[in-house]
Design a protein around this motif. Structure first.
Motif, PDB file in Angstrom:
ATOM      1  N   ARG A  80       0.686  -1.045   0.030  1.00 26.62           N
ATOM      2  CA  ARG A  80       0.228  -0.186  -0.318  1.00 26.62           C
ATOM      3  C   ARG A  80       1.078   1.732   0.043  1.00 26.62           C
ATOM      4  O   ARG A  80       0.070   2.365  -0.188  1.00 26.62           O
ATOM      5  N   CYS A  81       2.009   1.497  -0.071  1.00 24.72           N
ATOM      6  CA  CYS A  81       3.188   1.862  -0.397  1.00 24.72           C
ATOM      7  C   CYS A  81       3.002   2.840  -2.121  1.00 24.72           C
ATOM      8  O   CYS A  81       3.601   3.796  -2.108  1.00 24.72           O
ATOM      9  N   PRO A  83       0.372   3.341  -4.248  1.00 29.73           N
ATOM     10  CA  PRO A  83      -1.161   4.235  -4.406  1.00 29.73           C
ATOM     11  C   PRO A  83      -1.671   3.452  -5.677  1.00 29.73           C
ATOM     12  O   PRO A  83      -2.841   3.255  -5.771  1.00 29.73           O
ATOM     13  N   VAL A  86      -4.017  -2.134  -5.290  1.00 32.62           N
ATOM     14  CA  VAL A  86      -5.040  -2.187  -4.665  1.00 32.62           C
ATOM     15  C   VAL A  86      -4.727  -3.558  -4.629  1.00 32.62           C
ATOM     16  O   VAL A  86      -4.712  -4.606  -5.007  1.00 32.62           O
ATOM     17  N   VAL A  87      -4.776  -3.426  -3.271  1.00 26.85           N
ATOM     18  CA  VAL A  87      -4.104  -4.742  -2.257  1.00 26.85           C
ATOM     19  C   VAL A  87      -5.766  -6.176  -1.808  1.00 26.85           C
ATOM     20  O   VAL A  87      -5.997  -4.777  -1.259  1.00 26.85           O
ATOM     21  N   ARG A 275      -8.646  -0.854   3.921  1.00 25.48           N
ATOM     22  CA  ARG A 275      -9.002  -1.230   2.364  1.00 25.48           C
ATOM     23  C   ARG A 275      -8.381  -0.083   1.359  1.00 25.48           C
ATOM     24  O   ARG A 275      -8.824   1.237   1.581  1.00 25.48           O
ATOM     25  N   PRO A 276      -7.621   0.312   0.099  1.00 28.00           N
ATOM     26  CA  PRO A 276      -7.261   1.151  -1.053  1.00 28.00           C
ATOM     27  C   PRO A 276      -8.662   1.604  -1.591  1.00 28.00           C
ATOM     28  O   PRO A 276      -9.233   0.999  -2.024  1.00 28.00           O
TER      29      PRO A 276
END
Length: 303
Positions: A80-81, A83, A86-87, A275-276
């Motif tokens: 998540r570093c 941008p 989507v993880v 969540r992203p």
């Protein structure tokens, strides 16, 4: 038995995002606290000593499983570093249909790499990856399986795992579009991340954790997870030493119960990572069957 060797000649491309940041370090501290509590605290370990060898054995055996989950969560934080990624870590049960397994087992990957199957086609078999990581810019999705160690895995077992992952990957584009707000994947790659960095076969999708930088395009990602593991081990070792010191065994049966263990600081579990943001600008999919690319993860090389 197949021999796996790390490709040490890979040129490291520069990545704009870094795992060396205060926010990630804080999240890692909270994550370690979450996995230490409650059974691996000083108080918890001392109680296990008091309860006997069976309880001690149970707790010690649980450490490897805890470490595996710690690594999975840590990879999600590192990813998540970036941008652009989507993880996904929840509700990832993928059907493995007989048709998909036959495609994978009886055909050259070139013959099925452009196919995608309906995610709604259920089956008795399924595969649940640890993460699915989608790059919204390149539209490449990685199906990721994290192993703390592959030392005990024979080559046939590894091959079976890769076959199930490839078969399950055939439904990923449909799954992302239907269940995750129209996310688009035009290529799906599988990768097994081996945390002990011993067995690897880069071209066949078995990567050492040191190659995590390439997967998430974050500089220092693999080293960050290594430091997370070391911090987890150091905390357990320190707590074990303190538990042994505070647990005073009586010299004979007439001297009463063991000394009381002083209470330790309460550790608040870290909240699950958010969540992203979903990509609201996903492109609509036409009604005709979609073509995707399917294969193993690839290490980028400098042109």
């Amino acid at each position: 038995m197949t021999q796996y060797a790390t490709n040490s000649a890979v040129t490291l491309p520069p990545y704009p995002h870094s795992a060396d940041c205060a926010d990630l370090r804080q999240k890692f501290d909270e994550l370690v606290n979450e996995f230490i509590a409650p059974s691996l605290t000083v108080d918890g370990l001392a109680r296990s000593l008091s309860d006997g060898i069976e309880e001690v054995t149970t707790i010690l055996r649980s450490i490897s499983g805890q470490e595996g989950r710690l690594i999975e969560r840590g990879i999600g934080f590192v990813a998540r570093c970036n941008p652009n990624l989507v993880v996904l870590t929840q509700n990832l049960r993928l059907p493995v249909t007989p048709a998909a397994m036959q495609l994978v087992e009886k055909n050259n990957p070139a013959h099925y790499r452009s196919l995608t199957l309906d995610a709604d086609q259920g089956g008795r078999k399924s595969y649940t990856p640890d993460l699915i990581i989608l790059n919204k810019q390149t539209r490449v999705a990685h199906v990721v399986d994290v192993k703390r160690s592959l030392t005990s895995y024979e080559s046939t077992r590894i091959d079976d795992l890769k076959s199930r992952m490839l078969a399950a990957a055939l439904v990923v584009p449909d799954l992302l579009y239907k269940e995750h707000r129209r996310l688009i994947a035009e290529e799906v790659r599988i990768v097994v991340l081996n945390a002990d960095n011993q067995k690897s076969d880069i071209d066949a999708g078995i990567w050492p954790l040191s190659h995590l930088d390439h997967l998430v395009e974050v500089a220092g990602a693999g080293e960050a997870i290594r430091r997370l593991q070391k911090r987890f081990h150091a905390r357990i070792k320190a707590n074990w030493s303190m538990a042994r010191q505070t647990f005073v065994r009586p010299s004979n049966s007439h001297e009463g119960p063991p000394a009381t263990v002083p209470a330790t600081e309460t550790e608040e579990p870290a909240e699950d990572a958010a969540r992203p943001d979903d990509d609201d600008d996903a492109v609509a999919i036409a009604d005709e069957p979609r073509l995707i690319k399917l294969g193993f993860a690839r290490v980028p090389v400098r042109q």
